[in-house]
Design a protein around this motif. Structure first.
Motif, PDB file in Angstrom:
ATOM      1  N   ASP A 247      43.588  89.907  37.835  1.00  0.00           N
ATOM      2  CA  ASP A 247      43.698  91.090  38.696  1.00  0.00           C
ATOM      3  C   ASP A 247      44.916  90.980  39.604  1.00  0.00           C
ATOM      4  N   GLU A 248      45.221  89.772  40.030  1.00  0.00           N
ATOM      5  CA  GLU A 248      46.386  89.576  40.883  1.00  0.00           C
ATOM      6  C   GLU A 248      47.671  89.918  40.136  1.00  0.00           C
ATOM      7  N   GLU A 249      47.750  89.495  38.873  1.00  0.00           N
ATOM      8  CA  GLU A 249      48.927  89.833  38.068  1.00  0.00           C
ATOM      9  C   GLU A 249      48.986  91.327  37.790  1.00  0.00           C
ATOM     10  N   LEU A 250      47.826  91.958  37.625  1.00  0.00           N
ATOM     11  CA  LEU A 250      47.793  93.409  37.411  1.00  0.00           C
ATOM     12  C   LEU A 250      48.369  94.141  38.624  1.00  0.00           C
ATOM     13  N   LYS A 251      48.087  93.661  39.820  1.00  0.00           N
ATOM     14  CA  LYS A 251      48.659  94.268  41.022  1.00  0.00           C
ATOM     15  C   LYS A 251      50.182  94.174  40.997  1.00  0.00           C
ATOM     16  N   LYS A 252      50.684  93.025  40.569  1.00  0.00           N
ATOM     17  CA  LYS A 252      52.138  92.850  40.471  1.00  0.00           C
ATOM     18  C   LYS A 252      52.731  93.816  39.452  1.00  0.00           C
ATOM     19  N   VAL A 253      52.049  93.945  38.308  1.00  0.00           N
ATOM     20  CA  VAL A 253      52.529  94.826  37.245  1.00  0.00           C
ATOM     21  C   VAL A 253      52.559  96.270  37.722  1.00  0.00           C
ATOM     22  N   ARG A 254      51.492  96.690  38.384  1.00  0.00           N
ATOM     23  CA  ARG A 254      51.431  98.070  38.879  1.00  0.00           C
ATOM     24  C   ARG A 254      52.576  98.347  39.861  1.00  0.00           C
ATOM     25  N   ALA A 255      52.868  97.378  40.718  1.00  0.00           N
ATOM     26  CA  ALA A 255      53.964  97.537  41.677  1.00  0.00           C
ATOM     27  C   ALA A 255      55.316  97.576  40.959  1.00  0.00           C
ATOM     28  N   LEU A 256      55.466  96.767  39.914  1.00  0.00           N
ATOM     29  CA  LEU A 256      56.714  96.764  39.141  1.00  0.00           C
ATOM     30  C   LEU A 256      56.943  98.121  38.478  1.00  0.00           C
ATOM     31  N   VAL A 257      55.872  98.684  37.893  1.00  0.00           N
ATOM     32  CA  VAL A 257      55.987  99.995  37.244  1.00  0.00           C
ATOM     33  C   VAL A 257      56.360 101.051  38.282  1.00  0.00           C
ATOM     34  N   HIS A 258      55.725 100.990  39.433  1.00  0.00           N
ATOM     35  CA  HIS A 258      56.013 101.947  40.501  1.00  0.00           C
ATOM     36  C   HIS A 258      57.496 101.882  40.884  1.00  0.00           C
ATOM     37  N   ARG A 259      58.026 100.683  41.070  1.00  0.00           N
ATOM     38  CA  ARG A 259      59.434 100.536  41.458  1.00  0.00           C
ATOM     39  C   ARG A 259      60.369 100.956  40.330  1.00  0.00           C
ATOM     40  N   MET A 260      59.961 100.705  39.089  1.00  0.00           N
ATOM     41  CA  MET A 260      60.762 101.110  37.937  1.00  0.00           C
ATOM     42  C   MET A 260      60.906 102.631  37.891  1.00  0.00           C
ATOM     43  N   VAL A 261      59.814 103.338  38.132  1.00  0.00           N
ATOM     44  CA  VAL A 261      59.854 104.796  38.138  1.00  0.00           C
ATOM     45  C   VAL A 261      60.712 105.306  39.295  1.00  0.00           C
ATOM     46  N   LYS A 262      60.514 104.747  40.479  1.00  0.00           N
ATOM     47  CA  LYS A 262      61.303 105.157  41.634  1.00  0.00           C
ATOM     48  C   LYS A 262      62.795 104.948  41.371  1.00  0.00           C
TER      49      LYS A 262
ATOM     50  N   LEU B 147      71.956 103.939  32.474  1.00  0.00           N
ATOM     51  CA  LEU B 147      71.051 102.979  31.848  1.00  0.00           C
ATOM     52  C   LEU B 147      71.397 101.525  32.164  1.00  0.00           C
ATOM     53  N   PRO B 148      72.675 101.122  32.154  1.00  0.00           N
ATOM     54  CA  PRO B 148      72.978  99.718  32.485  1.00  0.00           C
ATOM     55  C   PRO B 148      72.436  99.305  33.845  1.00  0.00           C
ATOM     56  N   GLN B 149      72.605 100.147  34.843  1.00  0.00           N
ATOM     57  CA  GLN B 149      72.109  99.822  36.185  1.00  0.00           C
ATOM     58  C   GLN B 149      70.591  99.742  36.201  1.00  0.00           C
ATOM     59  N   LEU B 150      69.935 100.705  35.547  1.00  0.00           N
ATOM     60  CA  LEU B 150      68.476 100.727  35.522  1.00  0.00           C
ATOM     61  C   LEU B 150      67.921  99.458  34.881  1.00  0.00           C
ATOM     62  N   VAL B 151      68.451  99.100  33.721  1.00  0.00           N
ATOM     63  CA  VAL B 151      67.942  97.934  32.996  1.00  0.00           C
ATOM     64  C   VAL B 151      68.212  96.663  33.784  1.00  0.00           C
ATOM     65  N   ASP B 152      69.418  96.530  34.291  1.00  0.00           N
ATOM     66  CA  ASP B 152      69.810  95.333  35.020  1.00  0.00           C
ATOM     67  C   ASP B 152      68.921  95.114  36.242  1.00  0.00           C
ATOM     68  N   GLU B 153      68.737  96.147  37.039  1.00  0.00           N
ATOM     69  CA  GLU B 153      67.946  96.023  38.256  1.00  0.00           C
ATOM     70  C   GLU B 153      66.464  95.796  37.952  1.00  0.00           C
ATOM     71  N   THR B 154      65.974  96.450  36.894  1.00  0.00           N
ATOM     72  CA  THR B 154      64.564  96.277  36.531  1.00  0.00           C
ATOM     73  C   THR B 154      64.299  94.870  36.016  1.00  0.00           C
ATOM     74  N   GLN B 155      65.197  94.342  35.194  1.00  0.00           N
ATOM     75  CA  GLN B 155      65.020  92.973  34.710  1.00  0.00           C
ATOM     76  C   GLN B 155      65.012  91.974  35.862  1.00  0.00           C
ATOM     77  N   GLN B 156      65.911  92.152  36.805  1.00  0.00           N
ATOM     78  CA  GLN B 156      65.941  91.253  37.959  1.00  0.00           C
ATOM     79  C   GLN B 156      64.634  91.317  38.741  1.00  0.00           C
ATOM     80  N   ASP B 157      64.106  92.516  38.894  1.00  0.00           N
ATOM     81  CA  ASP B 157      62.855  92.719  39.619  1.00  0.00           C
ATOM     82  C   ASP B 157      61.698  92.011  38.911  1.00  0.00           C
TER      83      ASP B 157
END
Length: 376
Positions: free
Chosen positions: A328-343, A290-300
């Motif tokens: 819509d542009e921010e929504l694209k960013k959000v969708r990409a962030l969620v995708h990377r978070m899951v990966k 969890l520490p690695q996941l949270v840290d990397e996701t926050q940075q992203d």
């Protein structure tokens, strides 16, 4: 013809979205009756539209010292909770829907046949565990019309908060606390943005500092046991840089502090201002990751410029992010962030969703997580 069951409407991943080609939505919200109480057996039978909060309020009003410990969204109902394999803040102590909290279910199958998955006994080794087949199936295998749920005894609790220099230190403290064996009901991780939103919402239980925090709900059958749990937590968090340890002084203050935690979604939305939209998502990993996941996701997320807040059921490795957007542009960013978070979570041997469920929002990740054989 596609049939979509609907009840509480609190799901966050598009579980009850309709089909483009049309279909039938079966609204179960009026199937909201309590059918049987068995206080001596610590269980009750109800229809799928009954809310978990309504169950606990009713038990309290009747002076029955039991409660249903699964605690997802406040207006979630039993049928949906079973169908999404839900959990909540209490999962550290009581587990999830996939534990033994649903003893049986009555289900209408696509063929029209009505089945009951098992009897009411607390355990059984007879045949397949068909109850668990429907837990997490999200309505795809049948429509749940009646459920027997197991109840737990009410144990005295208190609430405490502690400030940390960063999320990594906080999550490292959680790992050690869990291994002490003390009575922990909940350990909730919140970041500075969460605390800022809580303060901005007005009338918080206390004046919190704008910093990363852990919220604890501690259990103890006696005042002495509760006091010992508080002391152990205070000692451990100090080793990991935690300070300003602040336990509630009264039961009323404890309830108010926990309300601050549970209002995180609404306070986070309010912090975004009028017209803001939000994408709330979750993943789950082994606690040590969890520490690695949270840290990397926050940075992203920080690098993207998207406004956000973080909430984690830190005691079971479940991590949530509330991502705010307007365009819509921010929504694209959000969708990409969620995708990377899951990966990121999958790479750490985790899951695409710890408790929100799959719906349409996480469907694309099932094959990668479960594999073709298990998915078929």
């Amino acid at each position: 013809m596609p049939i979509t069951p609907y009840s509480g409407g609190t799901s966050l991943e598009g579980h009850f979205s309709g089909w483009k080609e049309g279909g039938i939505c079966v609204d179960l919200s009026d199937m909201n009756k309590f059918l049987l109480f068995h206080a001596e057996d610590s269980d009750l039978v109800c229809q799928p539209g009954v809310g978990w909060m309504e169950i606990n309020e009713t038990l309290k009003e009747q002076g029955i010292p039991l409660f249903f410990p699964l605690d997802p969204g406040p207006t979630a109902t039993i049928g949906g909770m079973l169908s999404t394999g839900c959990s909540g803040t209490n999962a550290v102590r009581y587990g999830t829907a996939k534990a033994e909290w649903f003893l049986n279910a009555t289900v209408v199958l696509p063929s029209g046949e009505v089945i009951k998955t098992r009897r009411r006994s607390r355990k059984s080794s007879a045949g397949f565990d068909t109850t668990k087949l429907f837990i997490g199936a999200e309505g795809t295998l049948g429509i749940v019309t009646e459920v027997t749920i197991r109840l737990a005894p009410v144990i005295p609790t208190t609430v405490a908060t502690v400030r940390f220099p960063n999320v990594r230190k906080a999550t490292e403290a959680v790992i050690e606390i869990l291994n002490t064996g003390i009575g922990i009901q909940c350990i909730e991780l919140v970041d500075a943005a969460f605390m800022r939103a809580t303060m901005a919402a007005g009338n918080p239980a206390r004046q919190y500092e704008i910093a990363d925090h852990l919220f604890f709900k501690l259990q103890g059958p006696t005042p002495g046991a509760l006091k010992e749990a508080v002391e152990v937590v205070q000692t451990v968090v100090a080793k990991h840089g935690g300070d300003n340890f602040a336990p509630a002084q009264t039961e009323e203050e404890a309830d108010a502090m926990w309300t601050d935690r549970k209002n995180g979604l609404y306070n986070g939305l309010a912090a975004g201002g009028p017209g803001v939209k939000a994408w709330s998502t979750d993943v789950c990993v082994p606690i040590s990751q969890l520490p690695q996941l949270v840290d990397e996701t926050q940075q992203d997320i920080e690098a993207s410029g998207i406004l956000y807040s973080v909430i984690g059921h830190a005691g079971d490795g479940n991590f949530h992010a509330l991502l705010l957007f307007r365009t819509d542009e921010e929504l694209k960013k959000v969708r990409a962030l969620v995708h990377r978070m899951v990966k990121r979570a999958l790479a750490l041997d985790g899951t695409c969703t710890g408790e929100h469920g799959v719906g349409i929002g996480k469907k694309e990740f099932l094959m990668e997580e479960l594999g073709a054989v298990r998915w078929v």
